[in-house]
Enzyme design. Structure first.
Site, PDB file in Angstrom:
ATOM      1  N   LEU A   1     -15.067 -10.969 -45.712  1.00  0.00           N
ATOM      2  CA  LEU A   1     -14.575 -10.745 -44.353  1.00  0.00           C
ATOM      3  C   LEU A   1     -13.457 -11.709 -43.991  1.00  0.00           C
ATOM      4  O   LEU A   1     -13.423 -12.276 -42.903  1.00  0.00           O
ATOM      5  CB  LEU A   1     -15.732 -10.852 -43.352  1.00  0.00           C
ATOM      6  CG  LEU A   1     -16.804  -9.759 -43.470  1.00  0.00           C
ATOM      7  CD1 LEU A   1     -18.001 -10.080 -42.597  1.00  0.00           C
ATOM      8  CD2 LEU A   1     -16.216  -8.390 -43.127  1.00  0.00           C
TER       9      LEU A   1
ATOM     10  N   LYS B   1       3.246 -14.853 -59.585  1.00  0.00           N
ATOM     11  CA  LYS B   1       2.198 -15.408 -58.731  1.00  0.00           C
ATOM     12  C   LYS B   1       2.265 -16.926 -58.820  1.00  0.00           C
ATOM     13  O   LYS B   1       2.757 -17.487 -59.811  1.00  0.00           O
ATOM     14  CB  LYS B   1       0.807 -14.940 -59.189  1.00  0.00           C
ATOM     15  CG  LYS B   1      -0.244 -14.964 -58.105  1.00  0.00           C
ATOM     16  CD  LYS B   1      -0.116 -13.804 -57.124  1.00  0.00           C
ATOM     17  CE  LYS B   1      -1.246 -13.821 -56.106  1.00  0.00           C
ATOM     18  NZ  LYS B   1      -1.204 -12.670 -55.201  1.00  0.00           N
TER      19      LYS B   1
ATOM     20  N   GLY C   1     -10.444  -8.081 -45.324  1.00  0.00           N
ATOM     21  CA  GLY C   1     -11.763  -7.453 -45.291  1.00  0.00           C
ATOM     22  C   GLY C   1     -12.220  -7.127 -43.888  1.00  0.00           C
ATOM     23  O   GLY C   1     -12.767  -6.045 -43.637  1.00  0.00           O
TER      24      GLY C   1
END
Length: 349
Positions: free
Chosen positions: A180, A82, A184
């Site tokens: 969202l 990562k 999402g």
């Protein structure tokens, strides 16, 4: 000042932790390789205004380890890594910064493949790709991995619903999607289309208004999530949302979401299980995005992506069956499955 790479002291069990700096380009980044036992490390790059370098190291190491487990469980022939860039993506990010990040990735000589994550777009990754062969998730190739992540979570959610509620029919089920962003919102759309009673929350009020208007979702304030009655909780924002306190208040029977590192600490899994809440480990269910990216790394077709996506749901079914038969927590079962895979000789994806 040219780009510099400095190897930092790596945590036990990790392979490498690198600090990449380019003052002229405004880049301060950390790249962590957790494991290359199954193949080159792969995992996205996120940009976030961490309060300190220590906070960034804590995040990147947790995320890198999670990628090892995610990639192994999805059978991708990749290890786990990562990257994080320290800064505010809305204010600080520039093409020059992303090109400098690309040079840092290229300096690792193929041991790490990067893609977009929180705060980084396919367009940003295209800038990085001008400096490295090891940036993927590009427009015109595998593209934005978010829809694949959402589709994988949705399929796993239905598998979990079958175990918890006796059927994968979501009609009338109260599903709260927290967060969202790209993933999402896509998941919320799928849940609404399946006939669920959708609830949403986000720190962005405009995103909640859009979901309410377009999807008929009920909205709740971010600080009221754990006061809601729901059947399914889908955390799709940042990690650490399930603490001892929130796990004790959660009014859901199933947790299945896209956020990484949802459990603030490993012992939260036992608290959820004790309350009869089935938790589907995030690194198992949210692998759709890295599956899409892996297809670009390996040069595989959409058919390969779909095959691996279907396999995620199969893994969840196996995991739930073993957890039910043995009384073990789902996290312990999933971790055991991965550890067996890591002990096997490397196979091509």
């Amino acid at each position: 000042m040219a780009l510099t790479l400095t190897d930092l002291q790596r945590p036990e069990g990790f392979e490498r932790l690198v600090l990449a700096e380019d003052a002229e380009a405004g880049l301060t980044a950390l790249i962590c390789l957790h494991s290359t036992a199954l193949g080159p490390a792969a995992g996205g790059c996120r940009m976030w205004p961490y309060a300190s370098r220590e906070a960034a190291i804590h995040d990147v190491t947790r995320l890198a380890r999670g990628m090892t487990y995610k990639n192994a469980m999805a059978g991708l022939g990749l290890g786990g890594g990562k990257a994080v860039i320290i800064g505010d993506a809305r204010r600080d990010k520039t093409p020059a910064m992303m090109r400098a990040f690309g040079r840092a990735v290229e300096a690792l000589k193929g041991s790490y493949w990067t893609a977009e994550d929180v705060g980084i777009s396919p367009e940003d990754m295209a800038h990085a790709a001008t400096e490295t062969r090891h940036a993927v998730g590009l427009a015109g190739a595998s593209g934005d991995p978010s829809p694949w992540t959402a589709e994988g979570v949705f399929r796993c959610l239905r598998v979990g619903a079958t175990r918890v509620f006796g059927a994968d029919d979501l009609a009338g089920k109260r599903v709260l999607v927290q967060g969202l962003g790209h993933v999402g919102l896509s998941l919320a759309e799928k849940v609404a289309s399946a006939g669920a009673r959708l609830m949403v929350t986000d720190i962005n009020e405009a995103a909640m208004t859009e979901a309410a208007t377009r999807l008929g979702a009920a909205v709740c304030a971010p600080d009221q999530v754990f006061a809601q009655q729901m059947d399914i909780f889908a955390p799709c924002a940042l990690g650490g949302v399930l603490t001892a306190e929130t796990a004790g208040a959660l009014g859901a029977r199933l947790v299945c979401g896209a956020a990484n590192n949802q459990l603030a600490s490993p012992d939260v899994a036992a608290l959820l299980a004790a309350r009869g809440i089935t938790y589907l480990p995030d690194y198992v269910v949210n692998a759709g995005g890295i599956i899409s990216v892996a297809s670009e790394i390996h040069g595989h077709s959409d058919a390969w992506r779909l095959e691996r996506l279907c396999a995620i749901a199969g893994r969840v079914s196996e995991m739930l069956a073993e957890a039910a038969a043995t009384g073990r927590e789902t996290t312990a079962v999933a971790d055991g499955m991965v550890e067996q895979m890591l002990a096997l000789p490397r196979r091509a994806a």
